[in-house]
Design a protein around this motif. Structure first.
Motif, PDB file in Angstrom:
ATOM      1  N   SER A   1      -3.278   8.523   3.339  1.00 23.44           N
ATOM      2  CA  SER A   1      -2.957   8.727   2.681  1.00 23.44           C
ATOM      3  C   SER A   1      -3.917   8.533   0.767  1.00 23.44           C
ATOM      4  CB  SER A   1      -2.222   7.576   1.710  1.00 23.44           C
ATOM      5  OG  SER A   1      -0.569   7.558   2.235  1.00 23.44           O
ATOM      6  N   GLU A   2      -4.850   7.439   1.695  1.00 23.49           N
ATOM      7  CA  GLU A   2      -5.855   7.458   1.172  1.00 23.49           C
ATOM      8  C   GLU A   2      -6.688   8.510   0.968  1.00 23.49           C
ATOM      9  OE1 GLU A   2      -8.261   5.576  -2.031  1.00 23.49           O
ATOM     10  OE2 GLU A   2      -6.440   4.910  -0.831  1.00 23.49           O
TER      11      GLU A   2
ATOM     12  N   GLU B   1      -1.974   4.463   6.110  1.00 24.27           N
ATOM     13  CA  GLU B   1      -2.635   5.133   4.893  1.00 24.27           C
ATOM     14  C   GLU B   1      -3.978   5.342   4.585  1.00 24.27           C
ATOM     15  OE1 GLU B   1      -3.128   0.667   4.560  1.00 24.27           O
ATOM     16  OE2 GLU B   1      -0.588   0.263   4.145  1.00 24.27           O
ATOM     17  N   ALA B   2      -4.341   5.329   6.009  1.00 24.37           N
ATOM     18  CA  ALA B   2      -5.962   6.065   5.659  1.00 24.37           C
ATOM     19  C   ALA B   2      -5.595   7.808   5.234  1.00 24.37           C
ATOM     20  CB  ALA B   2      -6.677   5.736   6.994  1.00 24.37           C
TER      21      ALA B   2
ATOM     22  N   THR C   1       1.859   8.583   1.339  1.00 28.42           N
ATOM     23  CA  THR C   1       2.010   9.796   0.500  1.00 28.42           C
ATOM     24  C   THR C   1       2.507  10.790   1.660  1.00 28.42           C
ATOM     25  OG1 THR C   1       0.222   8.838  -0.544  1.00 28.42           O
ATOM     26  CG2 THR C   1       0.605  10.993  -0.840  1.00 28.42           C
TER      27      THR C   1
ATOM     28  N   LEU D   1      -5.619  11.236  -1.610  1.00 28.90           N
ATOM     29  CA  LEU D   1      -5.488  10.576  -3.395  1.00 28.90           C
ATOM     30  C   LEU D   1      -7.294  10.736  -3.640  1.00 28.90           C
ATOM     31  CD1 LEU D   1      -3.793   7.173  -3.567  1.00 28.90           C
ATOM     32  CD2 LEU D   1      -2.763   9.311  -3.849  1.00 28.90           C
ATOM     33  N   GLN D   2      -8.311  10.730  -2.297  1.00 29.84           N
ATOM     34  CA  GLN D   2      -9.413  10.851  -2.500  1.00 29.84           C
ATOM     35  C   GLN D   2      -9.570  12.838  -3.189  1.00 29.84           C
ATOM     36  OE1 GLN D   2     -11.470   9.531   0.483  1.00 29.84           O
ATOM     37  NE2 GLN D   2     -11.471   7.620  -0.286  1.00 29.84           N
TER      38      GLN D   2
ATOM     39  N   ARG E   1       1.297  -1.141  -0.350  1.00 27.42           N
ATOM     40  CA  ARG E   1      -0.257  -0.609  -0.071  1.00 27.42           C
ATOM     41  C   ARG E   1       0.914   0.955  -0.432  1.00 27.42           C
ATOM     42  NH1 ARG E   1      -5.099  -0.772   1.733  1.00 27.42           N
ATOM     43  NH2 ARG E   1      -5.687   1.745   1.162  1.00 27.42           N
TER      44      ARG E   1
ATOM     45  N   ASP F   1       4.989   2.962  -3.620  1.00 23.78           N
ATOM     46  CA  ASP F   1       4.730   1.926  -3.190  1.00 23.78           C
ATOM     47  C   ASP F   1       4.969   0.509  -2.792  1.00 23.78           C
ATOM     48  OD1 ASP F   1       5.155   1.059  -5.635  1.00 23.78           O
ATOM     49  OD2 ASP F   1       3.622   0.777  -6.439  1.00 23.78           O
TER      50      ASP F   1
END
Length: 467
Positions: A325-326, A322-323, A233, A329-330, A230, A293
């Motif tokens: 980072s996501e 990771e949360a 970012t 990206l969203q 994963r 990644d």
């Protein structure tokens, strides 16, 4: 093709319907004008669309072949369609055409973990495939922003890209082989299932990006990769777009390989915050997102962070997990939707320039926005120089609409002047036909038309697109 009028048109419509129903179930054929009109366009603005004669929703290769044989016999144009999330008018109807919607051909036929391939029908949604292969420990990299809606067939037709192109490339890199129904209904198989192969001309690559003008893709063999870790970012704030672009150049020159390197200008950041309450820093002039990644992702982010600071970043904030980072990206995926919400309409440009000229492209776009007194937000696949200037305007205002169209053309001209190309991933369609001719030049255009003539001598496949 010129559709006949009066009694001739009625006779053709009746013959077309009767002929199609000889090889199609009744539910696969739509002819009600109120229904067929809803299929007539994709998501592009300023792109003319005609009135279709019918919409066909096949479920089998044989049904597609029947449609093409019928179209050839009656000399009726055919416009292949996917989810119609495209941004260039490539899926727009021609007058009297058959709109061949492939969304019902949506089966994943095979996922092979040894050969690392997937075999799919064209209506498979990108995100559905991505999740299916992830469950088997594999990875399908192409990820357009519309990945939750767009189909693999549409991705192949426009050679679409996504956020991870800087490391993994565009759709063309992952198409190993195709089954294609030609204009006369014959089935052509191109490419391979093997890891390598160089037999003959590379017809597979020829179909990728052809926007349905050479044949109708009915099956694809796609290359897969092992699932990476994963990604993590970071976000870096800059006082200017030029400083952010300097950081991008430094990252690439240093030999680093981020899985994502994306830029949003101030207008885009504010739009994303307004739509999604994302909490991005609104004081920044440019926000750069970088991700890795790999197992040593923290080291890669640290190196990028140092390069950003050296280029003038006012803040560098790695995601804590990771949360987070996501979430970043969203926010990036939301950019086009957020900009679209600022005004009643948008024109989304898709100019790709050499990374070394990226700052000139962004500064030039800002100057165009000032000159035309328009709101233009820019989001960028910075790692590969693919800019998406989004011209926001009110189509009810004639003068503003004129300025929007002119500014769009100015941005295209700027990209070509900087050694770029008119499209990095959205295709040509109707919107950029004139600009494709300028980019290719007369000899290049002649060769492209010769290829079209070889595959589609009657000119029935997606007429009026590309050139």
């Amino acid at each position: 093709m010129d559709v006949m009028d009066g009694a001739g048109e009625d006779d053709l419509s009746q013959r077309l319907r009767a002929s199609l129903l000889e090889g199609l179930p009744a539910e696969a054929l739509l002819t009600d004008p109120g229904v067929t009109a809803s299929y007539a366009t994709d998501m592009a603005t300023f792109c003319a669309a005609g009135t279709p004669a019918a919409v066909v929703l096949p479920r089998t290769v044989e049904q597609v072949q029947h449609v093409l044989r019928t179209a050839t016999a009656l000399r009726v144009p055919v416009v292949p369609q996917g989810a119609r999330t495209g941004l260039s008018g490539a899926a727009n109807a021609s007058d009297g055409c058959i709109l061949l919607s492939l969304v019902k051909m949506d089966r994943i036929l095979e996922i092979n973990t040894v050969d690392r391939i997937a075999v799919v029908e064209p209506g498979v949604v990108n995100a559905v495939l991505s999740r299916a292969v992830a469950d088997r420990g594999l990875f399908y990299p192409p990820d357009p922003s519309s990945w939750e809606q767009c189909t693999i067939g549409g991705n192949i037709g426009t050679a679409s890209g996504g956020l991870c192109c800087v490391k993994y490339g565009v759709t063309a890199e992952y198409v190993l082989g195709l089954d294609v129904v030609l204009a006369d209904g014959r089935l052509l198989r191109t490419g391979r299932r093997t890891a390598k192969g160089v037999a003959g001309y590379d017809l597979t690559r020829l179909f990728v990006g052809s926007e349905g003008s050479l044949g109708v893709v009915v099956q694809a063999v796609l290359a897969l990769r092992p699932a990476p870790p994963r990604q993590l970012t970071l976000a870096a704030e800059f006082p200017s777009a030029a400083a952010a672009c300097a950081a991008v150049c430094a990252v690439m020159e240093a030999g680093l390989t981020p899985s994502l390197l994306e830029l949003m200008d101030r207008t885009t950041v504010r739009a994303v915050n307004a739509l999604g309450k994302m909490g991005l820093p609104e004081t920044t002039e440019a926000l750069l997102l970088a991700a890795f990644d790999t197992p040593d992702a923290p080291d890669g982010l640290a190196a990028v962070g140092e390069l950003c600071r050296a280029a003038g970043a006012t803040a560098v904030v790695p995601a804590e997990d990771e949360a987070e980072s996501e979430l970043l990206l969203q926010a990036r995926r939301m950019s086009l939707t957020a900009l679209d919400a600022l005004r009643p309409a948008t024109m989304i440009d898709d100019v790709c320039v050499p990374r070394s000229r990226l700052a000139e492209m962004l500064d030039g776009t800002a100057a165009i926005a000032r000159a035309y007194d328009l709101l233009i937000g820019v989001c960028v696949h910075a790692g590969d120089g693919n800019t998406h200037p989004v011209v926001c305007f009110d189509p009810a205002d004639e003068d503003e609409t004129r300025r929007a169209r002119e500014s769009f053309d100015e941005i295209m001209a700027l990209g070509l002047a900087l050694g770029g190309t008119i499209t990095g991933e959205h295709g040509v369609g109707v919107l950029k036909k004139e600009w494709l001719a300028r980019e290719l030049g007369p000899v290049g255009l002649e060769m492209q038309r010769a290829v079209k003539q070889a595959f589609d001598p009657l000119g029935l496949l997606n007429p009026g697109k590309l050139f």
